[in-house]
Design a protein around this motif. Structure first.
Motif, short mmCIF file in Angstrom:
data_model
loop_
_atom_site.label_atom_id
_atom_site.label_comp_id
_atom_site.label_asym_id
_atom_site.label_seq_id
_atom_site.Cartn_x
_atom_site.Cartn_y
_atom_site.Cartn_z
N LEU A 1 18.72 -33.01 -10.78
CA LEU A 1 19.46 -31.78 -11.06
C LEU A 1 18.58 -30.72 -11.69
CD1 LEU A 1 22.84 -33.24 -12.38
CD2 LEU A 1 22.42 -32.14 -10.17
N VAL A 2 17.70 -31.13 -12.62
CA VAL A 2 16.78 -30.18 -13.26
C VAL A 2 15.83 -29.60 -12.24
CG1 VAL A 2 14.90 -29.97 -14.94
CG2 VAL A 2 16.97 -31.24 -15.53
N LEU A 3 15.28 -30.47 -11.35
CA LEU A 3 14.36 -30.00 -10.32
C LEU A 3 15.04 -28.99 -9.38
CD1 LEU A 3 11.57 -30.25 -8.96
CD2 LEU A 3 12.48 -32.17 -7.64
N LEU A 4 16.28 -29.27 -8.98
CA LEU A 4 17.02 -28.35 -8.11
C LEU A 4 17.24 -26.99 -8.79
CD1 LEU A 4 19.68 -30.75 -6.57
CD2 LEU A 4 17.76 -29.69 -5.39
N LEU A 5 17.54 -27.01 -10.06
CA LEU A 5 17.72 -25.77 -10.79
C LEU A 5 16.44 -24.97 -10.86
CD1 LEU A 5 20.05 -26.98 -13.71
CD2 LEU A 5 20.67 -25.47 -11.81
#
Length: 622
Positions: A614-618
């Motif tokens: 999720l952090v990478l996608l953000l």
């Protein structure tokens, strides 16, 4: 002077003010003010020059709430004339001030619809017309209340369809003001429903207006409602909603339509068939409203100058003679307290003035030469007659209308025979009161005057839109001159009378034993149960959503106050998570003060992986 006053004193507002005053001033003064307000409308309709209009904004849109042209002035003149004497009739018939105030508010809304120069004002007046007429029905109480609810549902549906049509029209044209119409020589019918969605606005408009003009299948509200309120209220109802709606239909479809024309023919036949079967006098007259509207719809649908002029002429005449018939029948009900025509008889000896008034109305509606209905019905029959224009397109329509004319004659021979002529009177009753007699004989006098050979009918046709005196000067689709008393017209009238008189002699006895219900009335229980099921579905769905939302809020509130217990309960359903209250050490009372969660290695890795993903996608999306 009249032009300035017409735009300064908005006629519907004056009628509505009279409706309010009638509640607070002495009774005779209030009724006089009501009649005077309609007298002012007659003056405006008669004197105000064509083209006078009032511009403004309504709900942020440009509108013309007041427009005088040959159509608005002609229709308003007929409605106001009848309305003034309907008020006099109501006063003499002991109608309450409250009922008459509601009736005047109803009249004000119809006059507003007639004088409207744009579709937005028309829709607003249309809805007021539905509301005030419903309240007028409800005011009487009893059976009129349930009928009024059915009436309200029907007109609510029709009004919604008209509203959708007007919205679609605005989406396509960008204006509510009456625009494109149809030109007949120098005469123009402005209006025309069009839009960005092809024929959809027209279909919606015709269906919505069709509810008010009692298309077959949409008509059950008419015989269901009009026989139930106070008999003086029926006089108002008979004149205003349906006739105003026929006028609006011409505005919406000025170019005519073949299917619309044949719907008119079907209405003419359907209405007279079920009128013949009625025992209730006002129900019989109500079915004849549908039948007479059929002639107007047919004339509008034919879409020629003589068809449109005949439709408007028949509208004007129907306002007079149909209300006159409701007045005469109302006096019979008032004096005898009886609605069933088969339980009456011989009343012409006891009620000669009422009998004369009824005879004038009956001779007018049956189009007997010498009476106004003969002129306008003849014009519509000419418009459909294949021998008149050399076309066979409306041959079947012509015969439908002719059959309807025979049925009309049979119906009123039946009504007059059983109420006034059949046998000796078994009742000792008084005739009409002074105000009732004045109203009936004045309206009846107009029916006679406007149909007189050589003298009266040219006055009538000179008032008609699209007609110049006795001819259609400059109009390519009509003959050079009108001649309602030609040999062919008189011959048709003689055939009609002879067939009807002989026909009634043959069917009188079997007809008295017939009592078949209108099959279209199956729509009433069907509408009730469909409406009930829809209501229950909507309310139960609302209740379920309400319970779910309230339950969620309650649970969120509990979680906020008890976070530890909430986590403990939720964790029980997560595999791989162990619970260790207070690190496994008991506290005072054995209740945990802290909660330690122990997860397996696999669940921990999964949780960390999801968080990192999720952090990478953000980051990438930023």
């Amino acid at each position: 002077m009249i032009e300035e006053l017409a735009t300064t004193i908005y006629p519907p507002a004056l009628i509505f003010a009279a409706a309010l005053l009638i509640l607070v001033v002495p009774r005779i003064v209030g009724f006089a003010l009501g009649a005077a307000s309609l007298g002012w409308v007659m003056v405006v309709a008669w004197v105000a020059p064509e083209g006078v209009h009032l511009e403004g904004t309504f709900l942020g849109f440009a509108v013309q709430p007041f427009l005088v042209d040959e159509y608005t002035s002609f229709v308003a003149l007929g409605l106001a004339f009848l309305g003034a004497f309907a008020v006099v009739y109501a006063h003499s018939s002991e109608a309450s001030r409250e009922m008459t105030a509601i009736a005047l508010a109803y009249v004000a809304s119809t006059i507003a619809a007639v004088f409207a120069g744009d579709w937005l004002t028309l829709v607003f007046a249309w809805e007021l017309m539905a509301i005030t007429s419903t309240v007028l029905v409800w005011h009487y109480g009893g059976d009129a209340v349930r009928a009024g609810y059915r009436y309200a549902i029907a007109h609510g549906i029709g009004g919604s369809l008209v509203l959708f049509a007007v919205i679609a029209h605005y989406a396509g044209t960008g204006s509510f003001v009456y625009g494109d119409g149809v030109e007949y020589g120098e005469a123009i019918i402005t209006g025309g429903i069009s839009g960005a969605f092809g024929g959809l606005p027209m279909i919606l408009a015709v269906l919505g207006i069709g509810v008010n003009v009692a298309f077959v299948g949409f008509h059950t509200w008419l015989p269901d409602t009009y026989p139930r309120p106070h008999f003086a209220a029926s006089v108002f109802l008979a004149a205003f909603t349906t006739k105003t709606s026929a006028y609006v239909l011409l505005r919406a479809v000025p170019e005519g339509n073949l299917y619309l024309a044949y719907m008119g023919g079907l209405m003419a036949v359907y209405g007279v068939v079920f009128a013949l079967l009625q025992h209730d006098m006002r129900a019989l007259l109500s079915y004849h409203i549908q039948a007479q509207l059929g002639y107007m719809v047919a004339g509008i649908g034919i879409g020629t100058a003589i068809g449109a002029a005949g439709a408007m002429g028949h509208l004007f005449n129907n306002v007079l003679y149909k209300s006159l018939l409701f007045m005469a029948v109302g006096v019979v009900i008032y004096r005898t307290n009886e609605n069933d025509l088969y339980k009456l008889g011989g009343l012409w000896r006891e009620m000669p003035i009422t009998a004369i008034a009824f005879a004038i109305g009956a001779l007018s509606i049956t189009a007997v030469p010498g009476f106004s209905g003969f002129i306008s019905k003849g014009m519509i029959l000419d418009a459909a007659n294949p021998g008149y224009y050399g076309t066979t397109e409306y041959r079947a329509l012509y015969w439908l209308l002719f059959i309807g004319a025979i049925g009309t004659f049979l119906s009123f021979i039946k009504l007059g025979y059983y109420v006034f002529l059949h046998g000796p009177s078994e009742r000792s009753v008084l005739d009409s009161k002074l105000g009732q007699s004045t109203s009936m004989l004045t309206v009846g006098g107009a029916c006679v005057l406007l149909g007189l050979p050589f003298v009266g009918w040219p006055i009538f046709t000179d008032l008609l839109p699209l007609v110049d005196g006795t001819g259609f000067a400059g109009l390519p689709d009509a003959p050079e001159a009108l001649d309602p008393y030609s040999a062919s017209h008189l011959q048709d009238a003689a055939i009609l009378i002879a067939v009807s008189v002989v026909g009634f002699k043959l069917i009188r006895k079997p007809l008295s034993k017939m009592d078949y219900p209108d099959p279209a009335f199956v729509l009433s229980p069907a509408t009730f149960y469909l409406g009930r099921a829809t209501m229950l579905a909507v309310t139960e769905l609302y209740a379920a959503v309400d319970r779910a939302v309230v339950g969620l809020v309650v649970r969120c509130y509990w979680i906020g106050n008890n976070p530890v217990l909430a986590v403990e309960r939720a964790a029980r359903y997560v595999p791989g998570v162990g619970l260790h209250p207070n690190g496994g050490r008991p506290t005072d009372g054995g209740a945990p003060s802290r909660l330690y969660l122990r997860a397996t290695i696999g669940l921990t890795v999964l949780f960390v992986t999801v968080i990192l993903t999720l952090v990478l996608l953000l980051v990438l999306s930023g």
